[in-house]
Design a protein around this motif. Structure first.
Motif, PDB file in Angstrom:
ATOM      1  N   LEU A  76       0.958  -1.372  -0.160  1.00  0.00           N
ATOM      2  CA  LEU A  76       0.062  -0.110   0.024  1.00  0.00           C
ATOM      3  C   LEU A  76       0.936   1.196   0.008  1.00  0.00           C
ATOM      4  O   LEU A  76       2.025   1.147   0.212  1.00  0.00           O
ATOM      5  CB  LEU A  76      -0.881  -0.019   1.503  1.00  0.00           C
ATOM      6  CG  LEU A  76      -1.830  -1.221   1.453  1.00  0.00           C
ATOM      7  CD1 LEU A  76      -2.529  -1.022   2.723  1.00  0.00           C
ATOM      8  CD2 LEU A  76      -2.731  -0.972   0.300  1.00  0.00           C
ATOM      9  N   VAL A 145       5.569  -5.508  13.391  1.00  0.00           N
ATOM     10  CA  VAL A 145       5.654  -4.088  13.309  1.00  0.00           C
ATOM     11  C   VAL A 145       4.735  -3.398  14.515  1.00  0.00           C
ATOM     12  O   VAL A 145       3.800  -3.963  14.775  1.00  0.00           O
ATOM     13  CB  VAL A 145       5.121  -4.032  12.007  1.00  0.00           C
ATOM     14  CG1 VAL A 145       4.622  -2.393  11.645  1.00  0.00           C
ATOM     15  CG2 VAL A 145       5.907  -4.144  10.805  1.00  0.00           C
ATOM     16  N   ARG A 153      -3.628   3.409  11.502  1.00  0.00           N
ATOM     17  CA  ARG A 153      -4.361   3.664  10.359  1.00  0.00           C
ATOM     18  C   ARG A 153      -3.823   5.079   9.809  1.00  0.00           C
ATOM     19  O   ARG A 153      -4.493   5.749   8.889  1.00  0.00           O
ATOM     20  CB  ARG A 153      -5.896   3.836  10.484  1.00  0.00           C
ATOM     21  CG  ARG A 153      -6.428   2.621  11.346  1.00  0.00           C
ATOM     22  CD  ARG A 153      -6.275   1.166  10.210  1.00  0.00           C
ATOM     23  NE  ARG A 153      -7.106   0.938   9.168  1.00  0.00           N
ATOM     24  CZ  ARG A 153      -7.929   0.310   9.097  1.00  0.00           C
ATOM     25  NH1 ARG A 153      -8.696  -0.183  10.120  1.00  0.00           N
ATOM     26  NH2 ARG A 153      -8.727   0.126   8.042  1.00  0.00           N
ATOM     27  N   ALA A 200      -3.439  -7.020   3.895  1.00  0.00           N
ATOM     28  CA  ALA A 200      -3.734  -5.608   3.027  1.00  0.00           C
ATOM     29  C   ALA A 200      -2.459  -5.240   2.289  1.00  0.00           C
ATOM     30  O   ALA A 200      -2.670  -4.737   1.406  1.00  0.00           O
ATOM     31  CB  ALA A 200      -4.215  -4.515   3.960  1.00  0.00           C
TER      32      ALA A 200
HETATM   33  C1  COA Z   1      -0.989  -3.728  13.075  1.00  0.00           C
HETATM   34  C2  COA Z   1      -0.235  -2.477  13.331  1.00  0.00           C
HETATM   35  C3  COA Z   1       1.171  -2.566  13.152  1.00  0.00           C
HETATM   36  C4  COA Z   1      -0.909  -1.666  12.108  1.00  0.00           C
HETATM   37  O1  COA Z   1      -0.154  -0.475  11.971  1.00  0.00           O
HETATM   38  P1  COA Z   1      -0.759   0.782  11.089  1.00  0.00           P
HETATM   39  O2  COA Z   1       0.146   1.882  10.888  1.00  0.00           O
HETATM   40  O3  COA Z   1      -2.233   1.052  11.826  1.00  0.00           O
HETATM   41  O4  COA Z   1      -1.379   0.065   9.914  1.00  0.00           O
HETATM   42  P2  COA Z   1      -1.408   0.936   8.403  1.00  0.00           P
HETATM   43  O5  COA Z   1      -1.994   2.280   8.670  1.00  0.00           O
HETATM   44  O6  COA Z   1      -0.227   0.866   7.714  1.00  0.00           O
HETATM   45  O7  COA Z   1      -2.246   0.014   7.771  1.00  0.00           O
HETATM   46  C5  COA Z   1      -2.388  -0.369   6.453  1.00  0.00           C
HETATM   47  C6  COA Z   1      -3.802  -1.162   6.087  1.00  0.00           C
HETATM   48  O8  COA Z   1      -3.566  -2.575   6.988  1.00  0.00           O
HETATM   49  C7  COA Z   1      -5.200  -2.821   7.145  1.00  0.00           C
HETATM   50  N1  COA Z   1      -5.309  -2.615   8.755  1.00  0.00           N
HETATM   51  C8  COA Z   1      -4.570  -1.913   9.548  1.00  0.00           C
HETATM   52  N2  COA Z   1      -5.123  -2.101  10.831  1.00  0.00           N
HETATM   53  C9  COA Z   1      -6.324  -2.586  10.883  1.00  0.00           C
HETATM   54  C10 COA Z   1      -7.261  -2.925  11.582  1.00  0.00           C
HETATM   55  N3  COA Z   1      -7.147  -2.523  12.908  1.00  0.00           N
HETATM   56  N4  COA Z   1      -8.470  -3.542  11.119  1.00  0.00           N
HETATM   57  C11 COA Z   1      -8.574  -3.987   9.795  1.00  0.00           C
HETATM   58  N5  COA Z   1      -7.606  -3.631   8.852  1.00  0.00           N
HETATM   59  C12 COA Z   1      -6.613  -3.038   9.384  1.00  0.00           C
HETATM   60  C13 COA Z   1      -5.984  -1.903   6.454  1.00  0.00           C
HETATM   61  O9  COA Z   1      -6.281  -2.299   5.173  1.00  0.00           O
HETATM   62  C14 COA Z   1      -5.077  -0.583   6.324  1.00  0.00           C
HETATM   63  O10 COA Z   1      -5.370   0.221   5.254  1.00  0.00           O
HETATM   64  P3  COA Z   1      -6.578   1.428   5.370  1.00  0.00           P
HETATM   65  O11 COA Z   1      -6.231   2.258   6.588  1.00  0.00           O
HETATM   66  O12 COA Z   1      -6.061   2.361   4.039  1.00  0.00           O
HETATM   67  O13 COA Z   1      -7.802   0.445   5.453  1.00  0.00           O
HETATM   68  C15 COA Z   1      -0.854  -1.556  14.465  1.00  0.00           C
HETATM   69  O14 COA Z   1      -2.071  -2.062  14.689  1.00  0.00           O
HETATM   70  C16 COA Z   1      -0.261  -2.257  15.793  1.00  0.00           C
HETATM   71  O15 COA Z   1       0.861  -1.806  16.235  1.00  0.00           O
HETATM   72  N6  COA Z   1      -0.872  -3.237  16.586  1.00  0.00           N
HETATM   73  C17 COA Z   1      -0.339  -3.695  17.585  1.00  0.00           C
HETATM   74  C18 COA Z   1       1.058  -4.441  17.557  1.00  0.00           C
HETATM   75  C19 COA Z   1       0.817  -5.683  16.717  1.00  0.00           C
HETATM   76  O16 COA Z   1       0.206  -6.682  17.105  1.00  0.00           O
HETATM   77  N7  COA Z   1       1.758  -5.846  15.720  1.00  0.00           N
HETATM   78  C20 COA Z   1       1.979  -7.012  14.999  1.00  0.00           C
HETATM   79  C21 COA Z   1       2.967  -7.849  15.820  1.00  0.00           C
HETATM   80  S1  COA Z   1       3.028  -9.497  14.895  1.00  0.00           S
END
Ligand code: COA
Length: 216
Positions: A76, A145, A153, A200
């Motif tokens: 993305l 990550v 988001r 995604a």
């Molecule tokens: C998972 C995580 C890293 C995502 O980070 P983020 O910066 O919010 O993600 P992005 O904004 O780059 O998201 C890209 C796409 O992923 C998908 N996405 C991200 N979070 C989502 C959610 N909560 N529910 C559904 N889809 C999601 C969406 O398609 C999103 O695109 P959109 O916002 O245009 O719809 C964040 O939620 C986090 O830190 N979570 C807790 C830690 C964790 O569990 N990390 C993984 C360890 S294995």
């Protein structure tokens, strides 16, 4: 198929790591393996594969393993406002920043390992908002990550995939990867969030890793 030794609660146990191309072969394979008295079997299989598990067998742990091939990247659009710092070595200040990010992403802290990790730290207007550990030995983003919850988001997580791709390329790898150990076999809401985020960003290969046990 690989024979491996795992430490389970400090005790070495012999196990098997099985990569299965054809899920319909599972039952016959299990019968052979179980007859050989393996205590632990880890099965590596396409994420979408439906597995006909025999009644004497159960899944007691579930992880995912995703790969992104550098010549097939369909990520993305990332956040370009964040600055991403790279740290081959780190001090207590960086450690404190990592701790704060992880406490505000998944609630606990795993420190980086010298010799394995290149630390990536994302900053937005000077504020630390995300982190990742790129393993320089196998191009895996160890422990995934992390983005501070108040900044979710904004494509900050996605930005780490771009950085990982650049690091992988510069270091001569053809792909990078990520692993998530699901907190429950059927996945919790935070597992589902993490998997939605990874999917995604269009991984080239999506595998699941299942730990199989014999039912008593
Ligand atoms: C998972 C995580 C890293 C995502 O980070 P983020 O910066 O919010 O993600 P992005 O904004 O780059 O998201 C890209 C796409 O992923 C998908 N996405 C991200 N979070 C989502 C959610 N909560 N529910 C559904 N889809 C999601 C969406 O398609 C999103 O695109 P959109 O916002 O245009 O719809 C964040 O939620 C986090 O830190 N979570 C807790 C830690 C964790 O569990 N990390 C993984 C360890 S294995």
């Amino acid at each position: 198929m690989l024979r491996v030794e795992w430490l389970v609660r400090g005790r070495p146990r012999e196990g098997l790591l099985v990569a299965l191309r054809d899920p319909s072969q599972l039952t016959s394979l299990l019968e052979e393996l179980l007859l050989s008295h393996y205590e632990l079997i880890h099965l590596l299989v396409d994420e979408e594969a439906l597995l006909p598990l025999p009644p004497y067998c159960a899944v007691n742990a579930h992880s995912i393993l995703y790969f992104w091939h550098l010549d097939q990247l369909h990520l993305l659009e990332p956040n370009h406002q964040v600055d991403v710092e790279l740290h081959e070595e780190w001090n207590s200040t960086v450690e404190e920043q990592l701790r704060r990010v992880q406490k505000q992403s998944w609630g606990f802290y795993i420190p980086p390992r010298a010799g394995d990790h290149l630390v990536l730290l994302a900053k937005l207007n000077g504020e630390v908002v995300g982190s990742a550990y790129f393993n320089v030995n196998n191009a895996n983003l160890d422990y995934g990550v992390h983005v501070v919850r108040s900044h979710w988001r904004k494509r900050i997580g996605t930005r780490f995939f771009y950085e990982a791709a650049q690091q992988a390329k510069a270091r001569g790898f053809s792909c990078f990867s990520v692993v998530r150990v699901l907190r429950r076999v059927d996945g919790t809401s935070s597992d589902r969030r993490a998997l939605s985020f990874y999917r995604a960003n269009n991984p080239s290969v999506r595998l699941k890793v299942l730990r199989l046990v014999l039912k008593p």
